[in-house]
Motif scaffolding. Structure first.
Motif, short mmCIF file in Angstrom:
data_model
loop_
_atom_site.label_atom_id
_atom_site.label_comp_id
_atom_site.label_asym_id
_atom_site.label_seq_id
_atom_site.Cartn_x
_atom_site.Cartn_y
_atom_site.Cartn_z
N LEU A 1 0.72 -1.25 -0.02
CA LEU A 1 -0.08 0.02 -0.01
C LEU A 1 0.80 1.36 -0.08
CD1 LEU A 1 -2.67 1.35 0.01
CD2 LEU A 1 -2.58 1.10 2.81
N ALA A 2 1.98 1.25 0.75
CA ALA A 2 2.69 2.25 0.94
C ALA A 2 3.57 2.79 -0.57
CB ALA A 2 3.78 2.20 1.83
N LEU A 3 4.12 1.78 -1.10
CA LEU A 3 4.76 1.77 -2.36
C LEU A 3 3.49 2.29 -3.54
CD1 LEU A 3 6.99 -1.25 -2.32
CD2 LEU A 3 7.54 0.95 -2.36
N TYR A 4 2.29 1.59 -3.45
CA TYR A 4 1.51 2.24 -4.32
C TYR A 4 0.90 3.58 -3.99
CZ TYR A 4 -2.97 2.22 -7.12
OH TYR A 4 -4.11 2.47 -8.09
N LEU A 5 0.80 3.89 -3.12
CA LEU A 5 0.40 5.33 -2.81
C LEU A 5 1.65 6.29 -3.09
CD1 LEU A 5 -2.06 5.12 0.46
CD2 LEU A 5 -2.68 5.38 -2.25
N GLY A 6 2.85 5.86 -2.54
CA GLY A 6 3.81 6.80 -2.79
C GLY A 6 4.25 6.99 -4.22
N GLY A 7 4.27 5.94 -4.75
CA GLY A 7 4.46 5.88 -6.41
C GLY A 7 3.71 6.51 -7.30
N SER A 8 2.27 6.54 -6.87
CA SER A 8 1.09 7.23 -7.50
C SER A 8 1.29 8.63 -7.08
CB SER A 8 -0.14 6.69 -7.02
OG SER A 8 -0.67 5.55 -7.23
N CYS A 9 1.48 9.04 -5.84
CA CYS A 9 1.74 10.45 -5.61
C CYS A 9 2.91 11.14 -6.13
CB CYS A 9 1.84 10.59 -4.00
SG CYS A 9 0.10 10.34 -3.20
N TYR A 10 3.99 10.44 -6.20
CA TYR A 10 5.19 10.96 -7.09
C TYR A 10 4.94 11.07 -8.38
CZ TYR A 10 10.27 10.88 -8.13
OH TYR A 10 11.49 11.39 -8.45
N SER A 11 4.29 10.29 -9.13
CA SER A 11 3.91 10.53 -10.44
C SER A 11 3.14 11.53 -10.68
CB SER A 11 3.40 9.25 -11.21
OG SER A 11 4.31 8.18 -11.11
N LEU A 12 1.99 11.81 -9.93
CA LEU A 12 1.16 12.72 -9.98
C LEU A 12 1.69 13.92 -9.65
CD1 LEU A 12 -1.87 13.62 -10.11
CD2 LEU A 12 -2.22 13.07 -7.83
N ALA A 13 2.47 14.08 -8.65
CA ALA A 13 3.21 15.51 -8.25
C ALA A 13 4.05 15.86 -9.45
CB ALA A 13 4.20 15.22 -7.10
N GLY B 1 7.97 6.83 -10.87
CA GLY B 1 7.18 6.63 -9.85
C GLY B 1 6.10 5.46 -10.06
N ASP B 2 5.91 5.26 -11.63
CA ASP B 2 5.08 4.02 -11.96
C ASP B 2 5.91 2.67 -11.46
OD1 ASP B 2 3.42 5.58 -13.28
OD2 ASP B 2 3.91 5.28 -15.24
N LEU B 3 6.95 2.65 -11.62
CA LEU B 3 7.77 1.18 -11.01
C LEU B 3 7.36 1.15 -9.65
CD1 LEU B 3 11.31 1.81 -12.44
CD2 LEU B 3 9.40 0.28 -13.36
N PHE B 4 7.39 2.23 -8.74
CA PHE B 4 6.77 1.86 -7.42
C PHE B 4 5.39 1.64 -7.13
CE2 PHE B 4 10.88 3.98 -6.90
CZ PHE B 4 11.29 3.69 -5.73
N THR B 5 4.58 2.33 -8.05
CA THR B 5 2.94 1.87 -7.90
C THR B 5 2.70 0.68 -8.40
OG1 THR B 5 2.50 4.23 -8.74
CG2 THR B 5 0.82 2.77 -8.99
N TYR B 6 3.37 0.13 -9.35
CA TYR B 6 3.02 -1.17 -9.79
C TYR B 6 3.82 -2.39 -9.04
CZ TYR B 6 0.44 0.46 -13.53
OH TYR B 6 -0.95 1.06 -14.12
N THR B 7 4.93 -2.22 -8.30
CA THR B 7 5.53 -3.01 -7.35
C THR B 7 4.62 -2.92 -6.20
OG1 THR B 7 7.70 -2.30 -7.98
CG2 THR B 7 7.66 -3.15 -5.89
N GLY B 8 4.04 -1.88 -5.70
CA GLY B 8 3.01 -1.87 -4.51
C GLY B 8 1.83 -2.79 -5.08
N TRP B 9 1.29 -2.48 -6.10
CA TRP B 9 0.28 -3.30 -6.49
C TRP B 9 0.62 -4.91 -6.35
CZ3 TRP B 9 -0.09 -6.49 -10.81
CH2 TRP B 9 -1.50 -6.89 -11.34
N GLY B 10 1.89 -5.22 -7.04
CA GLY B 10 2.10 -6.77 -7.02
C GLY B 10 2.38 -7.34 -5.55
#
Length: 152
Positions: free
Chosen positions: A15-27, A61-70
């Motif tokens: 969850l932390a990686l998913y949210l962190g990666g999503s926020c990073y990409s969005l920022a 950021g997408d790498l963290f988002t999808y790692t979190g999802w995985g």
């Protein structure tokens, strides 16, 4: 779905990686759009904020988002997606994006690319990025093949 990735805190880390990666990409995207909207930046290459750390922070950021999802899915199959994303980004997406940026900003991009990491902040070598992509892909595929063989 049967989970085959088990360790304490996996769901929370996912969850932390998913949210962190999503926020990073969005920022990055919000900052870029705001920067581009200013008249004084018209026709200029965006090289500030997160773009000062690497040329493609949205992909990073997408790498963290999808790692979190995985991790949240809890399967090695789902975790193979970010591994393949690294390979795809390094081998195809980033070179194509860099070619576009080089053509769009011929006076600005060469010096920016020379001093800025491409995908992973701090990793400036394209050869090392390719090696990392291949090693990750080989290790990820090897683990998946070993797991399938154990289940058969």
């Amino acid at each position: 779905m049967t989970s085959d990735v088990h360790f304490k805190g996996r769901d929370l880390l996912g969850l932390a990686l998913y949210l962190g990666g999503s926020c990073y990409s969005l920022a990055y995207e919000v900052g870029r759009f705001q920067w581009k909207a200013k008249p004084e930046n018209k026709g200029k290459l965006h090289t500030v904020g997160l773009a000062a750390w690497c040329i493609h922070p949205n992909y990073f950021g997408d790498l963290f988002t999808y790692t979190g999802w995985g991790l949240a899915c809890g399967t090695t199959c789902a975790l193979s997606i970010p591994i393949m994303m690294i390979w795809t980004f390094v081998m195809f997406v980033v070179p194509n994006s860099d070619d576009y940026l080089a053509k769009r900003y011929p006076e600005q991009f060469p010096s920016y690319a020379a001093k800025t990491a491409t995908l992973i902040p701090g990793l400036h070598s394209k050869v090392m990025s390719q090696i990392l992509a291949w090693v990750g892909t080989i290790l990820g595929a090897g683990r998946r093949v070993a797991q399938v063989q154990c289940c058969v």
